[in-house]
Motif scaffolding. Structure first.
Motif, mmCIF file in Angstrom:
data_model
loop_
_atom_site.group_PDB
_atom_site.id
_atom_site.type_symbol
_atom_site.label_atom_id
_atom_site.label_comp_id
_atom_site.label_asym_id
_atom_site.label_seq_id
_atom_site.Cartn_x
_atom_site.Cartn_y
_atom_site.Cartn_z
ATOM 1 N N MET B 1 0.833 -1.216 0.000
ATOM 2 C CA MET B 1 0.000 0.000 0.000
ATOM 3 C C MET B 1 0.860 1.255 0.000
ATOM 4 S SD MET B 1 -3.510 0.049 2.024
ATOM 5 C CE MET B 1 -3.697 -1.356 3.100
ATOM 6 N N ALA B 2 0.356 2.254 -0.686
ATOM 7 C CA ALA B 2 1.094 3.512 -0.759
ATOM 8 C C ALA B 2 0.120 4.660 -0.548
ATOM 9 C CB ALA B 2 1.745 3.629 -2.134
ATOM 10 N N GLU B 3 0.653 5.796 -0.228
ATOM 11 C CA GLU B 3 -0.196 6.984 -0.096
ATOM 12 C C GLU B 3 -0.168 7.774 -1.385
ATOM 13 O OE1 GLU B 3 0.859 9.365 3.270
ATOM 14 O OE2 GLU B 3 -0.644 8.348 4.512
ATOM 15 N N ARG B 4 -1.273 8.444 -1.647
ATOM 16 C CA ARG B 4 -1.332 9.293 -2.822
ATOM 17 C C ARG B 4 -2.181 10.509 -2.512
ATOM 18 N NH1 ARG B 4 -0.473 7.033 -8.795
ATOM 19 N NH2 ARG B 4 0.007 9.157 -9.381
ATOM 20 N N THR B 5 -1.843 11.638 -3.138
ATOM 21 C CA THR B 5 -2.602 12.862 -2.897
ATOM 22 C C THR B 5 -3.442 13.210 -4.119
ATOM 23 O OG1 THR B 5 -0.917 13.642 -1.386
ATOM 24 C CG2 THR B 5 -2.395 15.306 -2.288
ATOM 25 N N PHE B 6 -4.657 13.570 -3.846
ATOM 26 C CA PHE B 6 -5.604 13.939 -4.902
ATOM 27 C C PHE B 6 -6.058 15.359 -4.694
ATOM 28 C CE2 PHE B 6 -5.633 9.430 -4.507
ATOM 29 C CZ PHE B 6 -5.818 8.950 -5.796
ATOM 30 N N LYS B 7 -6.212 16.085 -5.782
ATOM 31 C CA LYS B 7 -6.827 17.410 -5.708
ATOM 32 C C LYS B 7 -8.216 17.289 -6.326
ATOM 33 C CE LYS B 7 -2.529 19.939 -5.901
ATOM 34 N NZ LYS B 7 -1.528 20.191 -6.931
ATOM 35 N N VAL B 8 -9.213 17.655 -5.545
ATOM 36 C CA VAL B 8 -10.590 17.463 -5.975
ATOM 37 C C VAL B 8 -11.333 18.793 -5.913
ATOM 38 C CG1 VAL B 8 -12.733 16.189 -5.550
ATOM 39 C CG2 VAL B 8 -10.524 15.124 -5.027
ATOM 40 N N TYR B 9 -12.100 19.065 -6.954
ATOM 41 C CA TYR B 9 -12.890 20.309 -6.983
ATOM 42 C C TYR B 9 -14.013 20.228 -5.953
ATOM 43 C CZ TYR B 9 -15.702 24.203 -8.733
ATOM 44 O OH TYR B 9 -16.412 25.382 -8.834
ATOM 45 N N ARG B 10 -14.087 21.226 -5.090
ATOM 46 C CA ARG B 10 -15.166 21.300 -4.108
ATOM 47 C C ARG B 10 -15.878 22.624 -4.251
ATOM 48 N NH1 ARG B 10 -15.390 17.911 0.281
ATOM 49 N NH2 ARG B 10 -17.573 18.479 -0.030
ATOM 50 N N GLY B 11 -17.206 22.587 -4.230
ATOM 51 C CA GLY B 11 -17.968 23.836 -4.269
ATOM 52 C C GLY B 11 -19.161 23.720 -5.179
ATOM 53 N N SER B 12 -19.962 24.794 -5.213
ATOM 54 C CA SER B 12 -21.140 24.810 -6.083
ATOM 55 C C SER B 12 -20.964 25.908 -7.119
ATOM 56 C CB SER B 12 -22.406 25.110 -5.293
ATOM 57 O OG SER B 12 -22.277 24.690 -3.983
ATOM 58 N N GLY B 13 -21.571 25.684 -8.294
ATOM 59 C CA GLY B 13 -21.493 26.670 -9.357
ATOM 60 C C GLY B 13 -20.044 27.055 -9.623
ATOM 61 N N ASP B 14 -19.820 28.349 -9.831
ATOM 62 C CA ASP B 14 -18.450 28.814 -10.103
ATOM 63 C C ASP B 14 -17.673 29.039 -8.819
ATOM 64 O OD1 ASP B 14 -19.021 28.774 -12.777
ATOM 65 O OD2 ASP B 14 -19.815 30.832 -12.766
ATOM 66 N N ASP B 15 -18.376 28.887 -7.702
ATOM 67 C CA ASP B 15 -17.768 29.193 -6.419
ATOM 68 C C ASP B 15 -17.144 27.933 -5.828
ATOM 69 O OD1 ASP B 15 -17.061 30.411 -4.103
ATOM 70 O OD2 ASP B 15 -19.057 30.258 -3.185
ATOM 71 N N GLY B 16 -15.940 27.617 -6.266
ATOM 72 C CA GLY B 16 -15.309 26.405 -5.754
ATOM 73 C C GLY B 16 -13.802 26.489 -5.845
ATOM 74 N N THR B 22 -5.211 13.200 1.061
ATOM 75 C CA THR B 22 -4.226 12.125 0.958
ATOM 76 C C THR B 22 -4.823 10.847 1.535
ATOM 77 O OG1 THR B 22 -2.450 13.731 1.160
ATOM 78 C CG2 THR B 22 -1.875 11.439 1.597
ATOM 79 N N ILE B 23 -4.767 9.794 0.753
ATOM 80 C CA ILE B 23 -5.328 8.508 1.198
ATOM 81 C C ILE B 23 -4.387 7.369 0.844
ATOM 82 C CG2 ILE B 23 -7.800 9.110 1.050
ATOM 83 C CD1 ILE B 23 -7.693 7.705 -1.761
ATOM 84 N N GLU B 24 -4.609 6.220 1.475
ATOM 85 C CA GLU B 24 -3.896 4.993 1.107
ATOM 86 C C GLU B 24 -4.533 4.447 -0.165
ATOM 87 O OE1 GLU B 24 -1.874 2.634 3.203
ATOM 88 O OE2 GLU B 24 -1.276 4.418 4.338
ATOM 89 N N VAL B 25 -3.714 3.979 -1.077
ATOM 90 C CA VAL B 25 -4.293 3.381 -2.283
ATOM 91 C C VAL B 25 -3.838 1.924 -2.423
ATOM 92 C CG1 VAL B 25 -4.532 5.567 -3.502
ATOM 93 C CG2 VAL B 25 -2.445 4.238 -3.791
ATOM 94 N N ASP B 26 -4.747 1.085 -2.948
ATOM 95 C CA ASP B 26 -4.458 -0.344 -3.123
ATOM 96 C C ASP B 26 -4.216 -0.659 -4.589
ATOM 97 O OD1 ASP B 26 -5.281 -0.513 -0.467
ATOM 98 O OD2 ASP B 26 -7.352 -0.945 -1.061
ATOM 99 N N GLN B 27 -3.755 -1.870 -4.801
ATOM 100 C CA GLN B 27 -3.508 -2.355 -6.157
ATOM 101 C C GLN B 27 -4.804 -2.352 -6.973
ATOM 102 O OE1 GLN B 27 -1.877 -6.276 -6.201
ATOM 103 N NE2 GLN B 27 -1.411 -6.212 -8.385
#
Lengths: 598, 246
Positions: B1-16, B22-27
């Motif tokens: 298992m390894a860690e990986r960082t994700f950037k995810v869009y959060r918000g509504s409409g144009d306001d985000g 960062t989470i553990e990721v599996d095969q």
């Protein structure tokens, strides 16, 4: 809290998969105004995932096929517990329902003579499944969806019903929330059809999507309807087992229908050892005979034992793995590459090819797949009238996977898609007819505000349990204790676990706002999943025998007396209780047909 | 298992904005698995659409590092170990919340297509068609309505011609009807006018992103354009029509 929106329809259909769409079309044809509510976007319901085909005795490939043979196969596959009237209607009407799809734009694969081709499947005497490669469900839902829209169904997408409203004992409407906004909406209707599909999301290893949380079963139970056959949950023999993230994803029975063979870790083609007494003589007895059948000589040879019914194949796979003859990741091997050319496989099973290539890095035209059982389908559900699909609650109907009766103790592959269109049509026509005779009821505001307050309660709590954690715990309980092989002891533990989790539901908290909040949606869905779980566990405890999809390790044999009853669940003083009900005996000529053949 | 960082869009409409998790990721994990893990462990209110998780329903479309993708079919191992993975909603649609786009206008486009209309049955039990005759139409009917082609189409994405052009998804849907050998409806006026087929200048971006490998440009749009041309711009046919009218 306010209800921001109200709608009125003669018939309200809850669920927009195959059964709901077909019901909506039938109700519109009968002159009713129809509201169609679905949890997902239109066209994404679980029907879209159906792969192999829909069973109908068209007789295109084998003129010997007719409704009587289909009826017999269904009754035998259901291990004595099918409702014969439903099985007869299903077998008799499926051909017209399938042909009608073609008039609405569906394009099924063709046979040489230009008619629809029909594919062999487990438990069916003849090749019987109309199909499009391995994406039959997509073809069906697109066709029905476009037809329903053009016919004028009023569609409400991403809208979840969480409460049926009764007035004077009669269903008067439903309360729902829009998933994108979290706003509440009231649907008033003269009659309501439940077409909400399955409940497989209560298990960990499942082919079912997030939607399959048993909503209709719980809604009906909450409204006072009876449930039947809840112990019969079908574990499809072939789900993916590797990698872990796709464990449970369906591998169509069409792979075996097209000639795929099952082998264990020792390389043995083991299904020859698992032909039950009931089906002795119906299946090939050597690999050579099975091969000749696959190559096309189907009158002189019998079909391969890989095409036994799903309950038999799933249990055989479990037995092989438990005997230490499994594949490296705890399944068995399914291989079609030695029986068919790469071109044939890509033409007939394109999405399987794609799925294994993309998700597992396996090329099924050259290598074997690793497969094992996955939670797939509920044979049980809401008890309905076999002719009209009406429940015992006035004004409430149920059709498709949510309803019980047609499949008994085990469903044959391909009988689900045909179930949807046969009983969807019947429910829609009957609900529209009844709607002509009743008026809209006034719904007391107090009932609505209480329901809304209950649904939004977890927003007011802080620091409570995360609904996703609770869901995961329930899935582990059902997987480990209410899976393919069951015991009284494990089931008793499961019952306690389910009660405990039901209590924990009231301690959950939800973060964020009401707009598209999956944590909140999961919390609401868990109410249904826990009702379903309790009903399955209670029924499984009560059926002290092994039959069809229900296997009790502590009661390994079938009990003839239990083979004549269905288990029924109802609410009594706020508690869930089980009861037995005799299976209705078919008339003599049909009994003879089942026992002696056509 | 390894860690990986994700950037995810959060918000509504144009306001985000992009949030990092960062989470553990599996095969064997796909992007949708990662989103679900973020949901379960860090952000239960993170909105994402999904259903089948097997590339069959077309619900989980997003943009991964700016490319339109089905998140259920996009494996984490396709990205280099140190590479960051950014998940954003489809750009050509308004955002409802987080990764969920408002696709309602796509459904309105679909409802506007003149419906399937078959010729009379060839026999009591239906129509006779050869497999080779239906293969073109079946290719169109593989469409899982994931909207990735709508998302990538520059007519919609860059020029915002949503009112004028129904877009590749619904040209595929139209072709699914029109290439059906038993269909008799003439959809050329619809395609020319409200369908706006002329806006497509066959850059083939739609074909490139199609997860079902439908040859959208070559097998759907170009044949439909030819039908429109035959109907409205063929000088010989126009002459025949003129003479007939007299």
């Amino acid at each position: 809290m306010e209800i921001s929106e109200r709608h009125e329809h003669d018939v309200l259909v809850i669920g927009a998969g195959g059964a709901g769409l077909r019901a909506a079309i039938a109700a519109i044809e009968a002159g009713a105004s129809v509201g169609l509510v679905g949890k997902s976007l239109l066209g994404k319901a679980h029907t879209v995932m159906a792969e192999g085909g829909m069973a109908a005795a068209l007789g295109n490939n084998r003129p010997e096929d007719n409704w009587q043979v289909h009826f017999r196969d269904t009754m035998r596959g259901g291990k004595g517990l099918c409702d014969w009237r439903m099985a007869r209607a299903h077998a008799a009407e499926a051909p017209d329902r399938v042909r009608e799809l073609e008039a609405w734009g569906a394009l099924f694969d063709r046979a040489e003579d230009g008619r629809m081709n029909q594919r062999p499947f487990g438990g069916h005497t003849y090749g019987r499944l109309a199909h499009v490669g391995d994406r039959t469900g997509l073809e069906m839902i697109r066709t029905l969806q476009d037809h329903a829209v053009h016919e004028g169904a009023d569609v409400f997408m991403e809208c979840t019903v969480f409460r049926l409203i009764l007035v004077d004992g009669r269903v008067a409407g439903a309360l729902a929330y829009w998933r994108p906004t979290g706003e509440f909406v009231l649907f008033r209707a003269r009659t309501v059809i439940l077409a909400t599909g399955g409940l497989g999301k209560a298990w960990k290893v499942t082919s079912n999507s997030w939607e399959c949380t048993g909503d209709g079963v719980a809604l009906a139970y909450g409204a006072g309807a009876e449930l039947m056959g809840m112990e019969f949950v079908q574990f499809h023999p072939t789900g993916m087992v590797w990698p872990p993230s796709v464990r449970g994803t369906l591998v169509t029975e069409g792979v075996r229908g097209e000639g795929g063979v099952l082998t264990n870790g020792d390389g043995e083609r083991f299904m020859f050892r698992y032909v039950p007494e009931m089906f002795e003589g119906d299946y090939a007895e050597s690999e050579e005979e099975a091969d000749r059948w696959v190559e096309g000589d189907r009158t002189a040879n019998r079909r391969p034992p890989e095409l036994l019914t799903r309950d038999v194949v799933a249990k055989a796979i479990v037995a092989e793995v438990e005997a230490g003859r499994g594949s490296p990741h705890g399944g068995v091997f399914l291989n079609i590459s030695e029986k068919r050319s790469p071109e044939y496989i890509k033409a007939k099973l394109p999405s399987m090819y794609h799925q294994f290539k993309e998700l597992a890095g396996v090329d099924i035209t050259t290598d074997a797949m690793e497969v094992g059982p996955t939670t797939h389908y509920a044979m049980g559900g809401v008890k309905v009238d076999p002719e009209t699909a009406a429940t015992c609650v006035p004004g409430l109907y149920a059709a498709g996977e949510v309803a019980a009766g047609l499949h008994g103790g085990n469903r044959l592959g391909g009988n689900s898609l045909s179930d949807l269109i046969v009983f969807g049509q019947r429910a829609g026509a009957a609900a529209a007819q009844e709607a002509g005779d009743v008026s809209f009821a006034e719904i007391p505001a107090s009932e609505l505000s209480a329901a809304v307050a209950g649904a939004t309660a977890p927003f007011a709590r802080d620091g409570g349990r995360n609904p996703f954690g609770l869901q995961e715990e329930l899935q582990a309980v059902m997987q480990d204790k209410v899976g393919i092989a069951r015991t009284e002891r494990a089931l008793r533990e499961a019952l306690e676990d389910v009660h405990r989790l039901r209590g924990a539901l009231d301690t959950c908290s939800v973060r964020g706002g009401r707009a598209f909040n999956p944590g909140w949606h999961t919390w609401l869905d868990l109410h249904a999943m826990l009702t379903v779980a309790e009903a399955v566990v209670l029924s499984a405890l009560e059926r002290r025998e092994s039959r069809g999809a229900h296997t009790r390790i502590d009661c390994p044999d079938s009990d003839a007396s239990l083979g004549r009853v269905n288990l029924v669940i109802r609410s009594s003083d706020g508690r869930m209780v089980t009861d037995t009900e005799a299976v209705s005996e078919p008339p003599a000529e049909l009994r003879q047909l089942i026992e002696e053949g056509v | 298992m390894a860690e990986r960082t994700f950037k995810v869009y959060r918000g509504s409409g144009d306001d985000g904005q992009l949030e990092s998790y960062t989470i553990e990721v599996d095969q064997g994990m796909v992007v949708l698995d990662a989103i679900h893990r973020i949901q379960a462990e860090h952000a239960p209110d993170l909105a994402v659409r999904w259903n089948c998780k097997a590339g069959k329903c077309g619900s989980c479309s997003c943009e991964v590092n700016g490319r339109p993708r089905l998140t259920c079919m996009t494996r984490l191992s396709d990205y280099e170990e140190g590479e960051s993975i950014t998940v954003t909603p489809m750009k050509a649609f308004p955002v409802i919340k987080d990764l969920v786009a408002d696709v309602s206008r796509a459904y309105r486009n679909n409802a506007s297509i003149p419906r399937f209309r078959p010729r009379p049955r060839d026999a009591e039990d239906g129509w006779r068609m050869k497999q080779f005759e239906i293969e073109r139409a079946q290719e169109m009917r593989k469409c899982i309505e994931c909207f990735l082609c709508q998302d990538v189409c520059h007519v919609l994405r860059s020029h915002g011609k949503h009112a004028e052009f129904i877009g590749p998804t619904y040209l595929v849907r139209t072709a699914g009807y029109s290439l059906n050998p038993i269909d008799v409806e003439d959809r050329s006026a619809f395609l020319k006018e409200s369908g706006g087929i002329g806006f497509c200048n066959i850059t083939k971006c739609c074909t490139e992103v199609c997860p079902e490998s439908i040859s959208i440009t070559d097998n759907a749009i170009i044949p439909l354009k030819e039908r429109v041309v035959d109907r409205f711009y063929d000088p010989v046919k126009a002459l025949v029509r003129l003479v007939r009218r007299r």
